[in-house]
Design a protein around this motif. Structure first.
Motif, PDB file in Angstrom:
ATOM      1  N   ALA A 147     -10.452  29.229  12.820  1.00 41.71           N
ATOM      2  CA  ALA A 147     -11.564  29.379  11.874  1.00 41.71           C
ATOM      3  C   ALA A 147     -11.513  28.278  10.826  1.00 41.71           C
ATOM      4  O   ALA A 147     -12.495  27.566  10.596  1.00 41.71           O
ATOM      5  N   THR A 148     -10.366  28.114  10.211  1.00 44.85           N
ATOM      6  CA  THR A 148     -10.292  27.144   9.116  1.00 44.85           C
ATOM      7  C   THR A 148     -10.405  25.711   9.629  1.00 44.85           C
ATOM      8  O   THR A 148     -11.005  24.864   8.967  1.00 44.85           O
ATOM      9  N   LEU A 149      -9.882  25.441  10.823  1.00 44.20           N
ATOM     10  CA  LEU A 149     -10.063  24.088  11.379  1.00 44.20           C
ATOM     11  C   LEU A 149     -11.533  23.788  11.659  1.00 44.20           C
ATOM     12  O   LEU A 149     -11.948  22.635  11.671  1.00 44.20           O
ATOM     13  N   SER A 150     -12.329  24.820  11.891  1.00 38.85           N
ATOM     14  CA  SER A 150     -13.746  24.592  12.188  1.00 38.85           C
ATOM     15  C   SER A 150     -14.576  24.507  10.906  1.00 38.85           C
ATOM     16  O   SER A 150     -15.802  24.427  10.970  1.00 38.85           O
ATOM     17  N   GLY A 151     -13.933  24.555   9.769  1.00 36.33           N
ATOM     18  CA  GLY A 151     -14.653  24.380   8.514  1.00 36.33           C
ATOM     19  C   GLY A 151     -15.130  25.686   7.891  1.00 36.33           C
ATOM     20  O   GLY A 151     -15.874  25.666   6.915  1.00 36.33           O
ATOM     21  N   HIS A 152     -14.731  26.806   8.457  1.00 35.20           N
ATOM     22  CA  HIS A 152     -15.142  28.111   7.937  1.00 35.20           C
ATOM     23  C   HIS A 152     -13.898  28.847   7.418  1.00 35.20           C
ATOM     24  O   HIS A 152     -12.786  28.585   7.850  1.00 35.20           O
ATOM     25  N   SER A 153     -14.126  29.822   6.563  1.00 36.63           N
ATOM     26  CA  SER A 153     -13.014  30.691   6.210  1.00 36.63           C
ATOM     27  C   SER A 153     -12.799  31.687   7.353  1.00 36.63           C
ATOM     28  O   SER A 153     -13.707  31.973   8.136  1.00 36.63           O
ATOM     29  N   PHE A 154     -11.601  32.189   7.438  1.00 40.95           N
ATOM     30  CA  PHE A 154     -11.285  33.244   8.422  1.00 40.95           C
ATOM     31  C   PHE A 154     -12.245  34.421   8.192  1.00 40.95           C
ATOM     32  O   PHE A 154     -12.823  34.970   9.133  1.00 40.95           O
ATOM     33  N   HIS A 155     -12.420  34.747   6.942  1.00 37.50           N
ATOM     34  CA  HIS A 155     -13.328  35.828   6.565  1.00 37.50           C
ATOM     35  C   HIS A 155     -14.730  35.580   7.134  1.00 37.50           C
ATOM     36  O   HIS A 155     -15.362  36.470   7.697  1.00 37.50           O
ATOM     37  N   HIS A 156     -15.205  34.363   6.978  1.00 37.55           N
ATOM     38  CA  HIS A 156     -16.535  34.034   7.500  1.00 37.55           C
ATOM     39  C   HIS A 156     -16.633  34.295   8.987  1.00 37.55           C
ATOM     40  O   HIS A 156     -17.629  34.861   9.475  1.00 37.55           O
ATOM     41  N   GLU A 157     -15.654  33.849   9.735  1.00 40.02           N
ATOM     42  CA  GLU A 157     -15.741  33.974  11.182  1.00 40.02           C
ATOM     43  C   GLU A 157     -15.748  35.445  11.604  1.00 40.02           C
ATOM     44  O   GLU A 157     -16.509  35.847  12.482  1.00 40.02           O
ATOM     45  N   VAL A 158     -14.906  36.245  10.953  1.00 40.23           N
ATOM     46  CA  VAL A 158     -14.860  37.667  11.300  1.00 40.23           C
ATOM     47  C   VAL A 158     -16.173  38.353  10.902  1.00 40.23           C
ATOM     48  O   VAL A 158     -16.774  39.093  11.686  1.00 40.23           O
ATOM     49  N   ALA A 159     -16.640  38.073   9.692  1.00 34.47           N
ATOM     50  CA  ALA A 159     -17.880  38.707   9.223  1.00 34.47           C
ATOM     51  C   ALA A 159     -19.062  38.279  10.085  1.00 34.47           C
ATOM     52  O   ALA A 159     -19.955  39.075  10.385  1.00 34.47           O
ATOM     53  N   THR A 160     -19.085  37.019  10.498  1.00 29.73           N
ATOM     54  CA  THR A 160     -20.170  36.531  11.335  1.00 29.73           C
ATOM     55  C   THR A 160     -20.153  37.215  12.698  1.00 29.73           C
ATOM     56  O   THR A 160     -21.184  37.667  13.203  1.00 29.73           O
ATOM     57  N   ALA A 161     -18.971  37.282  13.293  1.00 33.80           N
ATOM     58  CA  ALA A 161     -18.876  37.921  14.612  1.00 33.80           C
ATOM     59  C   ALA A 161     -19.321  39.374  14.530  1.00 33.80           C
ATOM     60  O   ALA A 161     -20.053  39.865  15.403  1.00 33.80           O
TER      61      ALA A 161
ATOM     62  N   ILE B 226     -10.205  40.584   5.638  1.00 35.97           N
ATOM     63  CA  ILE B 226     -10.375  40.737   7.088  1.00 35.97           C
ATOM     64  C   ILE B 226     -10.349  42.218   7.456  1.00 35.97           C
ATOM     65  O   ILE B 226     -11.211  42.719   8.174  1.00 35.97           O
ATOM     66  N   MET B 227      -9.355  42.918   6.954  1.00 39.62           N
ATOM     67  CA  MET B 227      -9.232  44.340   7.290  1.00 39.62           C
ATOM     68  C   MET B 227     -10.409  45.140   6.721  1.00 39.62           C
ATOM     69  O   MET B 227     -10.861  46.108   7.331  1.00 39.62           O
ATOM     70  N   TYR B 228     -10.890  44.709   5.573  1.00 39.74           N
ATOM     71  CA  TYR B 228     -12.045  45.379   4.966  1.00 39.74           C
ATOM     72  C   TYR B 228     -13.270  45.255   5.883  1.00 39.74           C
ATOM     73  O   TYR B 228     -13.968  46.239   6.148  1.00 39.74           O
ATOM     74  N   GLU B 229     -13.516  44.076   6.400  1.00 41.28           N
ATOM     75  CA  GLU B 229     -14.648  43.890   7.319  1.00 41.28           C
ATOM     76  C   GLU B 229     -14.476  44.754   8.572  1.00 41.28           C
ATOM     77  O   GLU B 229     -15.433  45.364   9.054  1.00 41.28           O
ATOM     78  N   ILE B 230     -13.261  44.766   9.077  1.00 41.01           N
ATOM     79  CA  ILE B 230     -13.016  45.491  10.332  1.00 41.01           C
ATOM     80  C   ILE B 230     -13.148  46.992  10.108  1.00 41.01           C
ATOM     81  O   ILE B 230     -13.777  47.697  10.903  1.00 41.01           O
ATOM     82  N   LEU B 231     -12.587  47.464   9.015  1.00 43.16           N
ATOM     83  CA  LEU B 231     -12.723  48.904   8.719  1.00 43.16           C
ATOM     84  C   LEU B 231     -14.198  49.274   8.541  1.00 43.16           C
ATOM     85  O   LEU B 231     -14.656  50.300   9.063  1.00 43.16           O
ATOM     86  N   LYS B 232     -14.925  48.451   7.799  1.00 34.67           N
ATOM     87  CA  LYS B 232     -16.349  48.761   7.575  1.00 34.67           C
ATOM     88  C   LYS B 232     -17.109  48.834   8.893  1.00 34.67           C
ATOM     89  O   LYS B 232     -18.084  49.581   9.013  1.00 34.67           O
ATOM     90  N   SER B 233     -16.662  48.035   9.884  1.00 36.91           N
ATOM     91  CA  SER B 233     -17.382  48.013  11.155  1.00 36.91           C
ATOM     92  C   SER B 233     -16.864  49.087  12.106  1.00 36.91           C
ATOM     93  O   SER B 233     -17.261  49.138  13.268  1.00 36.91           O
ATOM     94  N   GLY B 234     -15.930  49.923  11.622  1.00 38.23           N
ATOM     95  CA  GLY B 234     -15.449  51.019  12.458  1.00 38.23           C
ATOM     96  C   GLY B 234     -14.072  50.793  13.047  1.00 38.23           C
ATOM     97  O   GLY B 234     -13.570  51.624  13.802  1.00 38.23           O
TER      98      GLY B 234
END
Ligand code: CO
Ligand code: CO
Ligand code: CO
Ligand code: CO
Ligand code: CO
Ligand code: CO
Ligand code: CO
Ligand code: CO
Lengths: 439, 439, 439, 439
Positions: free
Chosen positions: D272-286, D321-329
Motif C-alpha cells: 500500500a505505502t509503496l503505491s503511494g497510499h496509506s495502508f488505511h486507504h487501501e483497506v478502506a477503499t477495498a 485498520i481494525m476499525y475499518e474491518i470491524l465496521k465492515s463486519g
C-alpha cells in the motif's frame, strides 16, 4: 477589548478520562517528571503566522477563515487586534511561549522606513502584552521570502541590495527579539536555494550565505543577545533546492564558516521527512553533532510531498524524540514550537484549540513515556553492551589513534580474526519500546 | 584461451548513420574536442562486479545468466577465467579502464590468510592482463559489506575486531591498487549506517568511521600512493540510512575529521537521485565545494526507490554533467565508470556490449554537446550578468567582511533601498540548452 | 486596443540555426509529417489560467507579476482586457487552441445569478475573439475548487446544495463550450477526494461522483455537444487523496458507472509522475484501455512532490509520448495543451513566449523523432517477434478460451515443458531509440 | 524429532505487566471482544517463506542465518525437517494459520514431473502436520516469479508455454490448498508487469492476465473449492510496474474481465505505502468497493523505497485498520498474515518469536482499541451528521437519478444557493482517536 474566544476562559487539565474536547487530558503543566515540571520540560511555543496571519488560502483556493482582523481597516489597528487575539489564545491555552516573524506582527509598510516604524510600534505593543500575560518569546525571526524582492533569495540573491534589505530586517528582528527577551533567534532560509542550476552560481551563493550568517553572529555578540541562534533546515519548497537541506548539510556549512559553536538547528518534523530522513534521525543526528537547538514539532503527511504543517498527533513518533532530548539533558534555550496550521477545512475558530490541545497532549504523553524509557533504560543497556568492545583495549587503541592500518592488517592475519555477527535485536527492542508506550 | 565473445573483434566507430548495433556511432576515441581526445576527456571505466560477478539473481528470483565461470570448479581457476573474459570484453569494447572490489577478482577464501593469498595471486594475474592489454585501473576498492561479519557495518561495527578485518582488506586492496597503478581508490560505505536507531550510537559510529578514514589517508601517504582517495555517497540500501548520505553529508564529515583536502567524492547518478537530489546537483555541489573526484554514471529509474544501476542513456542529463566537469577543467584522476548492470532479462551475452556501447555513445554525445555549450557559453554569460552586482563596490565590501549588519541596515534605511526583482530567465535558458542539444 | 506584446507581431519559424529566442526553430505549422501538417498533429492549446489569471503568488510569497489587468478596476472591463491580451498572445504565438475555466474568463460575482450574467457576457466576447482570430477552443471546464463552498469537494461534498452549485457551473460551462465550438469538455476533480479518512465516507462520495458524471453525460447528449468528455486524473493536491488518482483508477470508476464509452482521460505529465507512474506509462495505459483523450504536456520536477506545472522541455520524454499517440492513430478531438506556468521568478512578460516557444519546439521535435521511429519501426518489430507465440496455435487457443487450467497442467507435464527465457533486449532497444532521437 | 526451539514450550499470555520477552502481553486468544474471541477476530497467519526459507541473504550480502535445514542434504528430507520446525514454531506461538507457496514447502525439482511429485509428497506431509497440531491453512499460493522461466512474467509472459507452466503450478497449488482445507487462495503477480515499455504490449499482456484469472475462477468452481480467491496488489519490485498496482487498479481489472464478484484483494501494508497510499486507504477503499479479502500486515519503512516486510509495530496504524474491518463486519475467510521477515541482522533464532510476538500484541491491542472506537463511535456519529443532507429530499433525489444537470442549475439560480462550508473537524477527530488509543 472583549474576548474573541468567548466560550472558554482557560484550557484546564482534567485527566485522561475527561470527555471535554477543550480540556487537556495529559498535559498537566505543573506535574513533576524526572525532577522538572512538564512545562519546564516541554516549553511549548505557539506560532503567530499560521494561527493568526493565514486566512485559509491555498494554491487552489480562496480564504476559508473569517477572522475579523483580516478585514479591511487601519493596518496598525488590525495588527494590535491580531496581537490581542493571539495573546488571548495563548493565555487561555496555557502555552508559555510564542514565536513570530517581523511582518507577522507588524504591517510591512511601503518602504524600509515605514517597515521599521510599524515594527517598532508593534514590538513595544508585544512587550506590553508579554508583561500583562507572562507569556514569553521562544524565538523571533525575519520573513525574508514573501516580498517580491526576495523572489531569488535574500542573502543568496544575485543583487547585493536585496542582501542589504535582508540585513536590515534581521538587524531589527534580532534587536526586537533581544528587547522582548527571546530565548532564541531563528533563521529559515525560505528562498535561499535555487529554482534551476542553469542560472545559479552555487559557490557564490554559499559565500554570500556564509558571510550573512557571520554578520548575524557578530551582531548578536555586539548587542549582547544571550539567546541561541538557530538555523531551520528544509530541503526545498518554495525553492527546488535549499542550501539548508538537512542537519548534515547545515553542519557542513557551519564547519566551513567556522560557525559550528555559534549556531544550532531548529528541526521541524515535516522538513525532516521531506528531506528523506525520519524526524528521529534528524534530532538524533543534531544531538550527536552537538548542534541540537529547538523543535518545530509539526508533522507532514506520509503520502504528500509538500509541507503540510500538521499538528503532531503520533505519540509513537514523539516518544522517540523526547527520549533523545531527555537523554541529552533536555532543552536548554530551545522548546517545542508548533509551526502547525489548521486544515483549510477547519473553519471553526475553536479548531485552533483542538489542534493545539491535541498536540500538547501528544507531547505530554510522549514526555511521560520517554521518562518511562529513561527510568529503566533497557534500550541504552542494550546499546552499551553492543558497543562494549570499544571500551576494551583493542577498541580504545583504535579510537585513540594508536593503531595504523598495517597494525590492524597484521592483527587480523596473525590472530586469524573471524568475528561472528550477533543479533542486532531490532524486533526485541521494538517490543521493549512498545511495552513502555502501551503498558 | 579462446574468445568468449567470438562474434566480434573490436567495437569500432562507424559514425551516426551506422545501423550496426555493435559499433559506436558517437564515441570516436581519438577525436579531438576542446584540445583533448574523447578518450582523454571521458576516461571510461568498466566495473568488474556487475558485469562478471553477478549472475542475474535478484531478491525474488534465481540466476538467469549462464556464464561458464560461474559453474563449479577450482576457485582460482574460475577467477582467472573470469579475468580473461573481463579483459577480453574491455579490450574489445575499447574502454581504457576497469574497476574492482578485492573479492570480485579473487576468491574470498575461508580465512584472512586464504583471502590474502588468493588476492595476491590474482593481483599479479591482473597486472599481467593490464600489461598485455594496455587497460588501466581507474580504481580499486574493498568489499566491506557482503561477508556476514559485516552485517552491522565494517568501520562502524559495534565489534572492533570487525573493524580490524575491514582494515585488513583495505590495507591489501589499497596496496594492490597502488601495485596496479590505480588512478584512485574508492570507499563505499556499504553498511556504514544503521537499520534502526534503537540499537545505534551515532556519535560512536561516526568516531569510528572518522578514525578509519584517517588511517586510510595515513597509509596512502606511507606507501606513496599517488592516486586520489574517494568516498562514494549513497543514502541507504542495504542500510536504512548511510552516514555518507550525499555530497553535503560527506563534506561535513570530511571537515569534522580534517580530511577535506585528502578525500574527494565519487558520485553515482542513481545514488544522487535516491538521496533526493538531481545527479546534476550532486556534481555541481561537489565541484563548488572542491571535492569532486569521479563518476559512476549509472542511472536509476525515476519511479523506483532502489538502486537499479542502469546504463546511462539520457543525453539531456549527461550533457549537464559534462558541462559542469568541463567548466571545472575536466577530470583529473577521476573518470566515467559504469557501475551499471544489465537488466535481469538481458540474458544474451552480447547485451553486455549493447549496454556499454549505448552508455559510451550517450556520454560521447554529451561531451560533444557540452563542448558546444562551452564554446559559446550563453549560460555562463547570463549567470555572470546576473551576479554582476557582487563585483561592484557594495557586493565586494560585503563579501570582504567590511560591512556589519548595522551598516547594511543603515544603508537600507538611508537610501530607502527598493530593489526590483528581474527575470531569472529559466525558460529562456532551458531553450538555450535545448538548442545546443538538439541543434 | 493597443498591443500588449509590442515587441513582436508573430512568432515565425526560422529553422534550427536561428538564434532568435522569439522564433520557432522546429515547429513549422504547415510542414507535412506522415501525411498531416505539424499543426494538425499537435493541436496546441494555451491555457488561460496560469498565463493570464495567475499573478506569481505562491504559498510563501506575494505576487511578482505586474499585469495591468490584475490592477483594480471594473471587473468585466478587466476581464475583457485579459481576453484581449490572451488572444493577442495566442495569435502571435500561432497556437490553434485555448482552454479555460469558467471563472478564468469571467468575474465570479457575488451570487449564482451574477456568476451567470458575467459568464454569459464573457462567453459572447470570447466567441467574438475566436471569430476575429480563428483561434479555437480545445476544451472548456468549470472551476469547482477555488470558492470556499468547495473546501470539502464539489460533487463529493457532504452537502447536496454544494453539489447543486457545482451542477450549475458545469451546466453553464458545458453549454458555453458547445456555443464556442469546443472540441472537448474536461472535468478535473480539484477537491474530489479527502483530507482525512476520519471524516470521510468513501462509498457515499463515490456514489455522488458517479451520479454527477452520469448527469454530465446525459446533458451532453441532450444538448448535442459533439465534443469528447474528459476526466483529468491527479493523485492528490490540494487534497490528500483524489478519487481520480490515475488512469487505472479512473478506468475502474468509469466501468463501475457504465461510463467507459462516454468519458476519456486528459493526461497531465506532472500528475502522472506524482501518482508514481511515468508520463509514458499513463499515456500507454490509457491507449491500451481505449480511453485516451488529450494531453496536458506540462511536466513536474523529478525531485519535487507537488505540481510544478513546468513547460515540457525533454525531447527524450515527449518522443515516447508522440510515438504512442502516432501508433494509436493520432489525436482525434484531443490536443496538446500546456497547463504550464512560468516560474515565479520569470517576471518578464516575454517569458510567456519563451516558455511556450520552448514547449512547442520540444513537441515538434518529438513529433519528428516519433515519426522517424514509426517509419522504420524496429521497436514494434521487436515487440511483434517477442509475442509471436500468441499468434500460434497454443497461444490462440488459450486466449480464445479453449483451454482450461487442467488442460494446460496436463500439457506442461506430458510435454515436460521447459521454456527458456530469451533476452528482453532492453539495452538494445534503448540504443535504437537514442539512434532515432540523436541521429 | 527433537525441538528446535528448545527454550520454550508455548508462548503464553502473561498480561501487560510481564517483562518476559517471550510472552504475550496483549494477545489473549480466548478473550472475548465484541462477542468473539481475539483468535476468531484476528485469524493470525505465519508465512512459510520469510521465516523458514529465507537465509538472510540480500542483494549486497551473503546469508547470515544458520538454519540446519538450509544445509546440504536430501532435498525432501530437508523439506520435512523445515516443515517440522515450521509447525513447531507456529504451534508454540499459538497462531492458528500458516501460508505458503508451492516451492516453499517442496523442492522445485528439475522438471515439471519432479515438481509435482515433490509437491504432492509434501502436501500429504503438511496434511499430517495440520492434523497433528490443529494448525490450519489461511491460504496457499504458487511461486510464479523465482524460476528463470518467469523472468518476463508468468501469465503475462511473451511465451505461451511459460503461461502453461504457470497454469500447471496454479492447478496443483489450488488443488493442494483445497486438499489442505485452505480458507483462501492468493495470487500475487510477482513479475506480471514490465521492465520497460519499449518491449511490452500492454493490451496483449492484460488480455493474457485476464484469461488466466478467468481460468483460475473456472477451476475453483470445478473442483468445488469453497475458499476465496485473492489478488495481492503491489505496485512494483521486482518489476518496474506491476499490473496489480493497487486496489483501484485491481478493481478496474476485475470489472473488465467480469471477475469483481469472484476475486477479492489481499492487502499488504508495505505494498500500500509503496503505491503511494496509506495502508488505511487501501483497506478502506477495498471495503468500499466490496472487494476486501485479507491482510498481509507487514509494514515498510517510511523512508525506504522497497519492500522491507517488517513486522507491524504501530498500534496507531493498526487501530485504524481494525476499525475499518470491524465496521465492515470483521474478516470472513481472510485473516491477518505476517508476510514479514526478520531484519538480516537478527540472527538469533528466537528473534523469530520476538518478531511475531510483537506483531501479534500490536494487532491485539489494535483490536482492543478499535473495539473501543466502535463501542462509542463518535467518529461514525460525526460522519453521519456530516453527510446528513444526502438522506434528505434533495440529496436523495440526486442520488436516485431524479435530477438532471438542468434541474440543479435551475435550483441553484432560483434559490440563489449559497451554501456555507462548515468545519471538517479533522483536528477534533484526531483527538477523539488518540483518546481511545491512549486513554
Ligand atoms: Co514547515
Ligand atoms: Co518551521
Ligand atoms: Co549504486
Ligand atoms: Co557506484
Ligand atoms: Co497540474
Ligand atoms: Co492539467
Ligand atoms: Co511485500
Ligand atoms: Co504479501
Amino acid at each position: 477589548m472583549s474576548a474573541y474566544f468567548e466560550k472558554l476562559d482557560r484550557v484546564g487539565f482534567e485527566g485522561p478520562q475527561s470527555d471535554n474536547p477543550l480540556a487537556f487530558r495529559h498535559y498537566d503543566a505543573g506535574r513533576i517528571i524526572l525532577g522538572k515540571t512538564m512545562a519546564e520540560h516541554l516549553r511549548f511555543g505557539v506560532c503567530y503566522w499560521h494561527n493568526f496571519c493565514w486566512n485559509g488560502v491555498d494554491v487552489f483556493g480562496a480564504p476559508t477563515f473569517e477572522r475579523p482582523w483580516h478585514e479591511a481597516g487601519d493596518a496598525l489597528e488590525r495588527a494590535r487586534q491580531k496581537a490581542d487575539v493571539a495573546f488571548e489564545f495563548i493565555g487561555k491555552l496555557g502555552a508559555q511561549y510564542y514565536t513570530f516573524h517581523d511582518i507577522d506582527v507588524a504591517p510591512e509598510g511601503g518602504s524600509q522606513r515605514e517597515y521599521l516604524q510599524n515594527f517598532q510600534a508593534m514590538t513595544e505593543y508585544l512587550g506590553e502584552k508579554q508583561q500583562a500575560t507572562g507569556i514569553g518569546l521562544l524565538w523571533g525571526t525575519a520573513n525574508l521570502f514573501s516580498h517580491p524582492r526576495y523572489a531569488a533569495g535574500a542573502a543568496t540573491n544575485p543583487d547585493p541590495s536585496v542582501f542589504a534589505c535582508a540585513a536590515n530586517q534581521v538587524f531589527h528582528a534580532l534587536n526586537a527579539t533581544r528587547y522582548l527577551g527571546g530565548a532564541n533567534y531563528v533563521m529559515w532560509g525560505g528562498r535561499e536555494g535555487y529554482e534551476t542550476l542553469l542560472n545559479t552560481d552555487l559557490r557564490q551563493e554559499r559565500e554570500q550565505l556564509g558571510r550573512f550568517m557571520q554578520m548575524v553572529v557578530e551582531h548578536k555578540h555586539k548587542i549582547g543577545f544571550s539567546g541561541t541562534l538557530l538555523i531551520e533546515p528544509k530541503p526545498q519548497e518554495p525553492t527546488k533546492h535549499q542550501y539548508d537541506y538537512d542537519t548534515a548539510a547545515v553542519f557542513g556549512f557551519l564547519k566551513q564558516y567556522g560557525l559550528e559553536k555559534e549556531i544550532k538547528v531548529n528541526i521541524e518534523a515535516n522538513h525532516a521527512t521531506l528531506s528523506g530522513h525520519s524526524f528521529h534521525h534528524e534530532v538524533a543526528t543534531a544531538i550527536s553533532l552537538g548542534i541540537f537547538g529547538s523543535l518545530d514539532a509539526n508533522r507532514g503527511d506520509p503520502q504528500l510531498g509538500w509541507d503540510t504543517d500538521q499538528f503532531p498527533n503520533s505519540v509513537e513518533e514523539m516518544t522517540l524524540i523526547m527520549y533523545e532530548i531527555l537523554k541529552s539533558g533536555g532543552f536548554s534555550s530551545g522548546g517545542l514550537n508548533f509551526d502547525a496550521k489548521l486544515r483549510r477545512q477547519s473553519v471553526d475558530k475553536y479548531d485552533l484549540f483542538h489542534g493545539h490541545i491535541g498536540a500538547m497532549d501528544t507531547c505530554a504523553l510522549a514526555l511521560e513515556k520517554a521518562a518511562g524509557l529513561i527510568e529503566n533504560d533497557r534500550l541504552s543497556e542494550f546499546v552499551c553492551k553492543r558497543y562494549a568492545g570499544w571500551s576494551r583495549p583493542l577498541g580504545k587503541a583504535i579510537l585513540e589513534g594508536e593503531k595504523s592500518l598495517a597494525d590492524l592488517a597484521e592483527l587480523a592475519l596473525e590472530q586469524e580474526l573471524a568475528p561472528r555477527h550477533s543479533s542486532g535485536g531490532q524486533e526485541y527492542l521494538e517490543n521493549i519500546l512498545n511495552k513502555i508506550i502501551y503498558g
